[in-house]
Design a protein around this motif. Structure first.
Motif, mmCIF file in Angstrom:
data_model
loop_
_atom_site.group_PDB
_atom_site.id
_atom_site.type_symbol
_atom_site.label_atom_id
_atom_site.label_comp_id
_atom_site.label_asym_id
_atom_site.label_seq_id
_atom_site.Cartn_x
_atom_site.Cartn_y
_atom_site.Cartn_z
ATOM 1 N N UNK A 75 10.722 -2.343 -51.885
ATOM 2 C CA UNK A 75 9.459 -2.613 -51.195
ATOM 3 C C UNK A 75 9.722 -3.098 -49.775
ATOM 4 N N UNK A 78 11.233 -0.192 -47.799
ATOM 5 C CA UNK A 78 10.565 1.099 -47.948
ATOM 6 C C UNK A 78 11.592 2.203 -48.119
ATOM 7 N N UNK A 227 5.448 -12.765 -37.500
ATOM 8 C CA UNK A 227 4.988 -11.398 -37.274
ATOM 9 C C UNK A 227 4.808 -10.604 -38.560
ATOM 10 N N UNK A 230 6.349 -7.167 -42.985
ATOM 11 C CA UNK A 230 6.114 -5.735 -42.815
ATOM 12 C C UNK A 230 6.618 -5.250 -41.466
ATOM 13 N N UNK A 231 6.659 -6.148 -40.510
ATOM 14 C CA UNK A 231 7.189 -5.769 -39.185
ATOM 15 C C UNK A 231 8.697 -5.545 -39.279
ATOM 16 N N UNK A 234 8.991 -2.230 -40.549
ATOM 17 C CA UNK A 234 8.770 -1.284 -39.441
ATOM 18 C C UNK A 234 10.014 -1.170 -38.577
ATOM 19 N N UNK A 251 10.410 -2.198 -29.140
ATOM 20 C CA UNK A 251 9.498 -1.149 -29.604
ATOM 21 C C UNK A 251 8.674 -1.625 -30.794
ATOM 22 N N UNK A 252 9.272 -2.459 -31.626
ATOM 23 C CA UNK A 252 8.570 -2.877 -32.837
ATOM 24 C C UNK A 252 7.652 -4.067 -32.584
ATOM 25 N N UNK A 253 8.155 -5.015 -31.836
ATOM 26 C CA UNK A 253 7.388 -6.258 -31.672
ATOM 27 C C UNK A 253 6.608 -6.321 -30.372
ATOM 28 N N UNK A 254 6.910 -5.417 -29.460
ATOM 29 C CA UNK A 254 6.244 -5.488 -28.171
ATOM 30 C C UNK A 254 6.765 -6.643 -27.327
ATOM 31 N N UNK B 179 -0.260 -5.992 -28.819
ATOM 32 C CA UNK B 179 0.715 -4.983 -29.209
ATOM 33 C C UNK B 179 0.132 -4.147 -30.331
ATOM 34 N N UNK B 181 0.658 -0.952 -33.139
ATOM 35 C CA UNK B 181 1.622 -0.135 -33.865
ATOM 36 C C UNK B 181 0.955 1.048 -34.526
ATOM 37 N N UNK B 196 -1.699 -5.574 -33.819
ATOM 38 C CA UNK B 196 -0.856 -6.205 -34.842
ATOM 39 C C UNK B 196 -1.427 -7.536 -35.307
ATOM 40 N N UNK B 219 -2.829 -10.069 -40.138
ATOM 41 C CA UNK B 219 -2.147 -9.000 -39.420
ATOM 42 C C UNK B 219 -2.542 -7.633 -39.966
ATOM 43 N N UNK B 221 -1.474 -3.298 -39.728
ATOM 44 C CA UNK B 221 -0.543 -2.282 -39.261
ATOM 45 C C UNK B 221 -1.139 -0.901 -39.419
ATOM 46 N N UNK B 236 -2.163 -6.581 -43.760
ATOM 47 C CA UNK B 236 -0.854 -6.491 -44.419
ATOM 48 C C UNK B 236 -0.701 -7.466 -45.572
ATOM 49 N N UNK B 237 -1.437 -8.563 -45.537
ATOM 50 C CA UNK B 237 -1.295 -9.550 -46.606
ATOM 51 C C UNK B 237 -2.217 -9.260 -47.783
ATOM 52 N N UNK B 259 0.743 -6.901 -50.755
ATOM 53 C CA UNK B 259 1.117 -6.401 -49.429
ATOM 54 C C UNK B 259 0.678 -4.947 -49.267
ATOM 55 N N UNK B 261 0.861 -1.613 -46.899
ATOM 56 C CA UNK B 261 1.538 -0.931 -45.804
ATOM 57 C C UNK B 261 0.753 0.317 -45.393
ATOM 58 N N UNK B 276 2.148 -2.183 -51.540
ATOM 59 C CA UNK B 276 3.601 -2.176 -51.495
ATOM 60 C C UNK B 276 4.206 -2.735 -52.762
ATOM 61 N N UNK B 277 3.395 -3.387 -53.579
ATOM 62 C CA UNK B 277 3.931 -3.915 -54.839
ATOM 63 C C UNK B 277 3.528 -3.010 -56.001
ATOM 64 N N UNK B 301 3.612 4.086 -49.433
ATOM 65 C CA UNK B 301 3.835 3.967 -48.000
ATOM 66 C C UNK B 301 2.861 4.821 -47.191
#
Lengths: 937, 369
Positions: A75, A78, A227, A230-231, A234, A251-254, B179, B181, B196, B219, B221, B236-237, B259, B261, B276-277, B301
Motif C-alpha cells: 500500500x 503502490x 505532507x 501519500x506524498x 507519489x 517535483x513532488x512537494x513543490x 502546489x 499534483x 495538495x 489533503x 491528491x 487522502x485521509x 487512505x 489514492x 489504499x487499504x 490506485x
C-alpha cells in the motif's frame, strides 16, 4: 617459475576463499562458519524463508511478520513485488555473523541487511520479538524501495534514475517500520538542545552512523506528517521524472530539499526547546566522569588504595576502534583511568557486546562480564585485586550470555542466556561447580537480571506482558525457591535495568514512561503495595543505574552532546513524581496472560522443504585494467552463487592479444569453485593464461601456463588462519635472455596469517598484520625439485591518537631453484622515492617506517555543478630502506620524505609522495614526486 | 465533427485512419456537460461475457488509454502512441515521439492533446498526426483539461493556462498559489483545481477569475469529479464530500477513515471509490452514506469506471473486479500478469484495461460473445 598471472590468480582466489575486505593486501580477518546448519525453506506467498530446524518457531513468526509487512508496504509503495523475496533468518546475532551472503566481517551492531544483487534479506533474532518485527519490516522496506525504483526506471525507459541518499533510504525504512520511538526521540532532543542540528546538506558528516538513521527517520516523519504519506508514495511513483533526488523532491512537494530541511529544523526547535523549561540535562544535575569515547554499563566495586578501601567504577567504553572494560575513581577518568580488559584483538575477547550486556561487581572486587570467545559467549570473572581474569565459564548449549549479576553469596551468578533456538531465558550458574540451572523457560525476552541482597529474589526486565510483543518491557520478580514469577510494573513502555538497593526494599530502574529514559524507584517491592516514584527528569536519556556510597549515590550512563558518558549524582531526597496506582500491585504472572509467536495459516503459507543448492548470478561485469608491463587487459568476470552464499563459482575471461593473429591463443580464463559451508573453506579451479610482454629481467617473454589448483583456508580464530594451496601446471615460457622453460610442476603453498588491524579511511591504524609463507615446487617429470619461495611480511601499527599512528613494516622475500620468482621494488607501495620496478631480484628486503597523522578531517569543495567531498586527508612522514638482489647481497638504499593521502570514500586512496633518496652515504638534493593510489600498508 | 473516409497524404506521416464507425459509443469527450469524463458510460448490459482479446504492446502500459470513434489511443513507454481498433485490438496507426507521453491522450473530435515528458504539450490531429501547435510545459506532468474548444493546463511555473484548442491562441492565464499534483477538471460551472492542501478552487472558464474556494480541511491528491451540477471530492485521509459546483457550497461529507489514492467516480446516483487499504465502496449520492463496502485483494490506485450496472475496479494485486453497482457483489474477476494502475475504459460495449504486464485486455460486457 611462478608466473605473475598465476600468483595473482592464487592470491585472488585465496582472497575470495577468505571473506575479507582488504583486497590490496593478502591479510584480512576471518569470518568463521563454526556451525553446521541444516537449512530448510519455508515458502509463503511472497517470501522464501530460509531457516534451520532449531529456530522453526522464529522462522514461522518471520513468515507471518514478512507477509504482514508486505501487505502494509504494498500500500505504501503502490507496488507489487513479482518474485519471491529470499529471507534468511538466524536465531542469534552470533550465527548471523557467520553468514556468507555477503563477504566481509559484519560489525556487531548490524541488526540485519538487504543484499543488493539478489535482494536477499538476512536478519538475526536477538531475543526480542518487537525488535525482530521492526527489523523485518525495515529490511522489507529496502526491498520495496530497490524494486520500486528499478521498476519505475524500467517502466519509463530510464537507464538509471537518481540514487536516493543513504539517509533517505534508512530514514524511510525506519519511518515505515517503527514510525517513531523513544530512542529516536532521545537523539533528536539531544541534537536540538546541543544547538548543533545536522542539516540535510551536511548529512554526509554522519553518513553510515546510527545517528544518520535517526535523523533520517525524523525527517521522513516530518515529511509524512506534514505532507502526507501519500506524498511519499507519489515521490516513488514519480522518481523517474527528475535527474536528481533534489529534483524529485521539488517535483513532488513543490519545495526544494533545502526548504523542507529548514522547515524540519524549525519543527525540531519548536518541539524540543520547550522541554528545557522543566527538564534538565545530565551534566547539569550529575557529575560527568568520562570524557572520551562511548561509555556505558557502569558497576561499582571496592578497591584497595593508598587512602584505604574506596569505591571505584568499572564500565564499558569504546575508544579508538576498540571496546574495553575500564576502571576509574569517582574523581573521574582524568584523575585515574585504567584498562582492565581490551577486546577486539584476541580470540579470548572478540567482542564485549557494548550495548547489550552489563557488568556486575561483588564486594570482593570480582567483576563478572560476558565476551564472545570463538563460536559463542563465555562468562568471565575478573579479579580487580590481582588484575587478571580468574575464571572462564562456557555452556555448550548457550551461544549467548549477557548481563551477569552476582548473588549475595558470591558463589552464584544469574544472567541472560540464549540457546541455539534463539530463545532468551534466565540462568543461574554456580561458579565453583559450573553447574547451570535454567530459571525461566519460555519464548519471552528476559534481560538485565538483578539479585536481591536477601530473600532469593531476582528482579528482571521482560516483554512477557500481554503487549510485550509491541516492544514494551516491564519489571518482574523471580523467586528462586518457588520458581514463581510476579509482576512488579505494568504499562506500555520500557522498564529495564533494575538494581536492588542495599538498604530498604526497593529497586532503582530506568524507564521511558515519561517520554524519555529516566530513573525511577520502586518502593516496597516485596510487601505487595509497590509504588513508583520518578527520580530524574532528564531531557535526553539515562541508563544503567547502579548505587554507591551506601545507596546515597546513583551512578549511571547518560546521553548528551552526541555521546554516552558516565555520571553520578546524589540520590534525590524527594521524588519528582509519585505514582500510587493499583495496577502496580504485584500479581502472579501466568503464561495465559501473555502473547505467543504468530504463525501464518491458510493460503499464505505453502509449506517447507529441505534447502537445495541452486546457483544464480551474483556479479557480472566487464573489466578493463592496465598493467605497466603487460599493457591493457579487457575481460569479463562473473560469479554464480547459491542463496546462502555457501557455494560460489567464479569465472574470469579475458584476452591479452596484441595482434589479430594471436587472438585465439591469447584467450585467458579461470574457473574456480569455492565452498564456504564449513569452518574449513576450500576451493578448486582450472586456468589457462597466455601473454607476451617485456620484462626488465627476462627481456621479451612469451609465456603460457595452464593447470588446476586446490586451495583451503582454516581459520584458527577471527584473527589468525592457515592457508594452503596445491596447484599443478604446465609451463611453457620463452624469454630473450634465458633458456626456455618447459615443465610440468606441482606446487604446494602454506601460509600463516594474522590480522588484528583496525582501519581509518586511508588504511590500518592499529593492530598487527603478519603473513609468513612458503611454496615448494617439484617437476612432476622425474619428481625432481624445481624451486621454492619464502615470504615474511610483518606489520605493526602503534596507535598514538585517534587518527595518528606509527606504522612499521618488515618484508623479506626469497626464491630459489629453477626459474625462481623475481620480485620488484620501487614506487608508492614499497620503496618510495624510486620509480616502480627500480630494483628486482629473487631476494627482496624492505623496511618501511611511517608516521601517520590527520591533516583535514572533512573537506568539501563546492562547484557550480555540485560539491566534491573528501572525508579524510592524512599526512605521512616516512623513512624506507630496502633492496632486491639475485645472488649477491646488495647494500640497502633508502628514502625519506612526506606524503599526503586523500581518501575517496571506501573505494581507494590517492597518494602523493615527496621523497629524497639516500644510499646512506649521500642524500639526493631534491624531492622526487610520485602519485599513485591504494591503501596504506 | 465526424470525419468519414478522409485520407491525408503527408510527408513521412503514418497512414491515416479511416473513420467508418461514426456511431461508436465511446465516451472520451471532455467538452462540458454531464458525465462526460470517461468514468461513466451509459451502457445497459451487465452480462459479462469475459475476455475477448488481449494485445501485447511489448512495453509496460502506465498511462490510461482513451477512446474516440471506435479507436483506442494507447501511449506506451517507448515513446509511441498506438491507435488500435476496439473490435479486435488490431493496430491501425502508430506514431513515435521524441519523448514519452506521460498522460492520457485527451481527445476532442479530431484533435488530441498530448503531454510529452513534462516538456511539451502537443496538440495534433490524431488522424493525420499533423501537429497544430505546441506549448512548453516547464517540467509539469499534470494532465490537461479539454473543454468547449479550450485546453487548460498547469505548467511548471505554476501558471494555469487557457488556450484555444484549434490554434493555440492564448485566452488567459493566472498564477496559482499552492502546489498541485492532480489534473484540472471542468464543467459548465467552471474550471476546478484541487491543491495538495485540500483547497478546491473554481475559476471562470472565460476569464480565469476566481469564482469560489472551498477548504476541505484535509489533503487531496485527486481532482474533484463532476457529476452533473455537483462535484465529488475525496481526501487522502478518507473524507469524501459533495459540493454544489455553482457556488462550492457543501452538501455532505463522509469520513471513511481509509487512505484514498485513486479518484472516485459518480453516476449521479452513487459515488464509487477504492481505497489504499483494499476496500471498494459505494456511497449514496444524496446523503453520502455508505451503501456497501467490499474487501478486494489489493490497494486501488486508479479510479473506477462505471456503466449503467457495473462498477469496474482495478488493483495492484493484478486483478480487475467487475462489481454490481447496486449490491456490491463481485460478478466477475480477472487476474492479469501485472499491476493495474490505470482506469478502465469503456468503448462499444467493451471494457479495456491496460496492465503493467504490457498488455491491453478487452472484455465483453455487452452480452455478446
Amino acid at each position: 617459475m611462478n608466473s605473475r598471472f598465476l600468483t595473482t590468480l592464487v592470491i585472488l582466489l585465496l582472497l575470495c576463499l577468505v571473506s575479507t575486505t582488504e583486497a590490496q593486501y593478502y591479510f584480512g580477518q576471518n569470518k568463521i562458519q563454526y556451525t553446521d546448519f541444516d537449512w530448510q525453506v519455508l515458502t509463503t506467498e511472497h517470501f522464501n524463508i530460509y531457516f534451520y530446524p532449531e529456530e522453526r518457531e522464529i522462522a514461522e513468526a518471520a513468515a507471518y511478520l514478512a507477509e504482514e509487512s508486505y501487505v502494509y508496504l504494498q500500500e505504501k509503495f503502490n507496488h507489487t513485488i513479482e518474485d519471491k523475496v529470499p529471507f534468511i533468518v538466524y536465531s542469534s546475532p552470533v550465527f548471523f555473523e557467520q553468514t556468507n551472503v555477503i563477504p566481509g566481517i559484519l560489525p556487531e551492531n548490524v541488526a540485519g541487511f538487504t543484499e543488493y544483487f539478489k535482494q536477499r534479506v538476512v536478519i538475526p533474532f536477538n531475543g526480542s520479538f518487537a525488535d525482530f518485527s521492526h527489523v523485518v519490516r525495515h529490511e522489507i522496506v529496502h526491498v520495496f524501495t530497490m524494486q520500486k525504483l528499478a521498476y519505475v526506471a524500467k517502466m519509463h525507459r530510464r537507464s538509471s534514475v537518481a540514487t536516493p541518499p543513504l539517509w533517505f533510504m534508512e530514514g524511510i525504512a525506519e519511518y515505515w517500520s517503527i514510525g517513531w520511538d523513544t530512542q529516536a526521540d532521545m537523539f533528536m532532543r539531544d541534537m536540538t538542545m546541543s544547538g548543533r542540528i545536522i542539516s540535510i546538506k551536511n548529512m554526509g558528516s554522519v553518513s553510515g552512523t546510527f545517528l544518520m538513521y535517526k535523523i533520517g527517520q525524523s525527517i521522513l516523519k516530518y515529511m509524512g506528517e506534514t505532507y502526507g504519506d501519500d506524498k511519499l508514495t507519489d515521490l516513488f511513483d514519480g522518481w523517474w521524472k527528475g535527474r536528481s533526488f533534489s529534483d524529485n523532491i521539488k517535483l513532488t512537494y513543490g519545495k526544494t530539499l533545502t526548504e523542507i530541511g529548514k522547515e524540519w529544523e524549525y519543527y525540531l526547535k519548536k518541539k524540543y526547546y520547550p522541554y528545557i523549561e522543566y527538564q534538565e540535562l545530565p551534566d547539569r544535575v550529575g557529575k560527568k566522569l568520562t570524557r572520551d569515547g562511548y561509555n556505558l554499563k557502569p558497576t561499582v566495586f571496592l578497591k584497595d588504595t593508598r587512602e584505604g578501601r574506596k569505591e571505584y567504577i568499572a564500565f564499558k567504553t569504546y575508544r579508538l576502534g576498540y571496546s574495553m572494560i575500564a576502571e576509574m575513581s569517582f574523581d573521574g577518568e582524568k584523575e585515574h583511568f585504567s584498562t582492565l580488559i581490551k577486546a577486539g584483538r584476541s580470540e579470548q575477547f572478540e567482542s564485549l557486546h557494548m550495548t547489550d550486556s552489563g557488568l556486575d561487581a561483588n564486594d570482593d572486587g570480582l567483576i563478572a562480564f560476558a565476551s564472545k570467545t570463538q563460536e559463542s559467549d563465555a562468562l568471565y570473572i575478573y579479579d580487580t585485586k590481582r588484575g587478571k581474569v580468574i575464571k572462564k565459564i562456557k555452556n555448550k548449549k548457550l551461544i549467548s550470555i549477557s548481563s551477569p549479576s552476582w548473588a549475595p553469596d558470591r558463589s552464584h551468578i544469574v544472567f541472560e542466556g540464549v540457546t541455539k533456538a534463539g530463545i532468551s531465558d534466565l540462568y543461574l550458574v554456580d561458579i565453583e561447580t559450573e553447574e547451570f540451572r535454567q530459571l525461566t523457560n519460555d519464548i519471552y525476552l528476559d534481560m538485565t537480571p538483578s539479585f536481591s541482597y536477601t530473600d532469593g529474589l531476582i528482579a528482571f526486565s521482560s516483554d512477557r506482558q500481554a503487549y510485550g510483543n509491541k516492544g514494551s518491557r516491564n519489571l518482574f520478580l523471580y523467586n528462586l525457591d518457588t520458581g514463581e514469577i510476579v509482576k512488579l510494573t505494568s504499562g506500555e513502555h520500557i522498564d529495564e535495568s533494575p538494581i536492588w538497593a542495599r538498604t530498604g526494599d526497593r529497586l532503582i530502574f530506568a524507564s521511558d514512561r515519561s517520554g524519555s529514559m529516566n530513573l525511577y524507584v520502586l518502593n516496597d517491592v516485596t510487601n505487595g503495595s509497590q509504588t513508583v516514584a520518578q527520580l530524574t527528569e532528564f531531557v535526553t536519556g539515562v541508563f544503567d543505574p547502579v548505587l554507591a556510597n551506601n545507596d546515597s549515590t546513583i551512578v549511571f550512563s547518560a546521553y548528551q552532546n552526541f555521546g554516552f558518558h558516565i555520571y553520578y549524582m546524589d540520590f534525590p531526597d524527594s521524588a519528582i513524581s509519585r505514582i500510587d496506582e493499583p495496577e502496580y500491585t504485584a500479581k502472579h504472572w501466568h503464561l495465559a496472560d501473555s502473547w505467543s509467536f504468530p504463525k501464518l495459516t491458510g493460503e499464505t503459507t505453502k509449506g517447507s522443504a529441505k534447502y537445495k543448492t541452486q546457483l544464480s548470478f551474483d556479479i557480472a561485469q566487464s573489466t578493463v585494467a592496465y598493467d605497466a608491463v603487460v599493457g591493457t587487459l579487457g575481460g569479463l568476470q562473473f560469479a554464480l552463487t547459491d542463496i546462502l552464499g555457501n557455494h560460489q563459482w567464479y569465472f574470469l575471461l579475458f584476452n591479452t592479444a596484441n595482434t589479430k593473429s594471436s587472438f585465439l591463443k591469447s584467450i585467458n580464463f579461470a574457473t574456480t569453485y569455492l565452498n564456504k559451508t564449513k569452518r574449513i573453506n576450500y576451493g578448486a579451479g582450472i586456468f589457462h593464461f597466455y601473454s607476451e610482454y617485456s620484462d626488465d629481467f627476462y627481456g621479451f617473454v612469451d609465456e603460457r601456463t595452464y593447470g588446476g589448483l586446490l586451495a583451503a583456508s582454516y581459520p584458527i580464530s577471527r584473527y589468525r588462519r592457515i592457508e594452503s594451496a596445491l596447484y599443478v601446471r604446465k609451463i611453457d615460457k620463452k624469454t630473450t635472455f634465458f633458456d626456455d622453460t618447459n615443465a610440468t610442476t606441482s606446487t604446494l603453498t602454506l601460509s600463516y596469517i594474522k590480522d588484528t588491524s583496525i582501519w581509518d579511511p586511508t588504511g590500518p591504524i592499529d593492530g598487527t598484520r603478519i603473513n609468513i609463507g612458503m611454496a615448494q615446487s617439484i617437476n612432476i617429470k622425474g619428481l625432481k625439485y624445481f624451486n621454492s619461495t619464502y615470504n615474511v611480511d610483518f606489520r605493526k601499527y602503534f596507535r598514538l591518537a585517534s587518527a595518528s599512528a606509527y606504522a612499521t613494516r618488515f618484508l623479506y622475500l626469497h626464491s630459489v631453484g629453477e626459474d625462481p620468482q623475481r620480485y620488484y621494488l620501487g614506487g608508492s607501495w614499497s620503496l618510495r622515492g624510486y620509480p616502480r620496478r627500480s630494483f628486482y631480484g629473487r631476494n627482496l628486503l624492505l623496511v618501511n617506517n611511517e608516521l601517520r597523522f590527520p591533516l583535514v578531517n572533512d573537506l568539501i569543495i563546492g562547484f557550480p555543478i555540485g560539491a566534491l567531498r573528501f572525508q579524510a586527508i592524512r599526512g605521512a612522514l616516512f623513512f624506507d630502506a630496502g633492496n632486491a638482489w639475485e645472488d649477491d647481497y646488495r647494500d640497502l638504499v633508502g628514502s625519506f620524505g612526506f606524503g599526503i593521502r586523500v581518501a575517496l570514500g571506501y573505494v581507494t586512496v590517492l597518494r602523493f609522495d615527496f621523497a629524497r633518496k639516500t644510499d646512506f652515504k649521500n642524500v639526493s638534493n631534491r624531492y622526487d614526486f610520485d602519485f599513485f593510489f591504494g591503501w596504506n600498508f | 465533427m465526424l470525419l468519414a473516409g478522409v485520407i491525408v497524404a503527408g510527408c513521412g506521416h503514418p497512414p491515416p485512419i479511416i473513420i467508418d464507425n461514426a456511431d461508436s459509443d465511446c465516451a472520451w469527450n471532455q467538452g462540458g456537460g454531464d458525465f462526460k469524463r470517461a468514468s461513466y458510460t451509459p451502457l445497459e448490459s451487465s452480462d459479462i461475457a469475459g475476455l475477448l482479446w488481449t494485445r501485447d504492446f511489448k512495453k509496460r502500459l502506465t498511462v490510461e488509454p482513451t477512446a474516440a470513434y471506435g479507436r483506442i489511443l494507447v501511449p506506451t513507454t517507448d515513446r509511441r502512441l498506438f491507435v488500435i481498433s476496439s473490435t479486435d485490438g488490431s493496430r491501425l496507426a502508430v506514431k513515435k515521439y521524441k519523448k514519452v507521453i506521460v498522460a492520457p491522450a485527451v481527445v476532442s473530435d479530431s484533435l488530441a492533446v498530448l503531454l510529452v515528458d513534462g516538456e511539451k504539450l502537443i496538440i495534433e490531429n490524431w488522424i493525420s498526426h499533423q501537429t497544430l501547435w505546441e506549448a512548453d510545459l516547464g517540467g509539469s506532468f499534470i494532465e490537461p483539461l479539454v473543454m468547449d474548444g479550450k485546453v487548460y493546463w498547469i505548467d511548471g511555473k505554476n501558471l494555469l493556462r487557457c488556450y484555444r484548442l484549434e490554434d493555440g491562441v492564448r485566452i488567459w492565464d493566472r498564477k496559482l498559489d499552492n502546489h498541485y499534483s492532480c489534473t484540472v477538471t471542468g464543467s459548465s460551472a467552471g474550471v476546478f483545481l484541487a491543491c495538495d492542501q485540500g483547497i478546491i478552487y473554481c475559476y471562470e472558464t472565460n476569464s480565469g477569475q476566481t469564482k469560489w474556494i472551498y477548504d476541505s480541511g484535509d489533503r487531496m491528491r485527486n481532482p474533484p469529479v463532476i457529476a452533473g451540477d455537483q462535484l465529488v471530492f475525496c481526501c487522502t485521509e478518507g473524507k469524501v464530500g459533495r459540493l454544489n459546483a455553482a457556488d462550492g457550497s457543501p452538501v455532505w461529507k463522509t469520513d471513511l477513515k481509509s487512505p484514498i489514492i485513486a479518484p472516485p467516480a459518480s453516476d449521479g446516483q452513487g459515488v464509487y471509490l477504492g481505497t489504499n487499504d483494499r476496500y471498494i465502496y459505494r456511497l449514496d449520492f444524496d446523503s453520502g452514506d455508505v451503501i456497501w463496502r467490499r474487501k478486494i485483494g489489493g490497494p486501488v490506485k486508479a479510479g473506477p469506471t462505471l456503466t449503467e450496472n457495473l462498477a469496474i475496479f482495478v488493483s495492484i494485486d493484478y486483478r480487475a473486479y467487475f462489481v454490481d453497482k447496486n449490491s456490491g457483489k463481485i460478478l466477475y474477476r480477472y487476474e492479469t500478469d501485472g499491476m493495474l494502475t490505470t482506469r478502465p475504459l469503456v468503448c462499444d460495449g467493451k471494457v479495456l484495461i491496460a496492465g503493467e504486464d504490457r498488455k491491453l485486455y478487452c472484455f465483453d460486457i455487452a452480452g455478446e460473445e
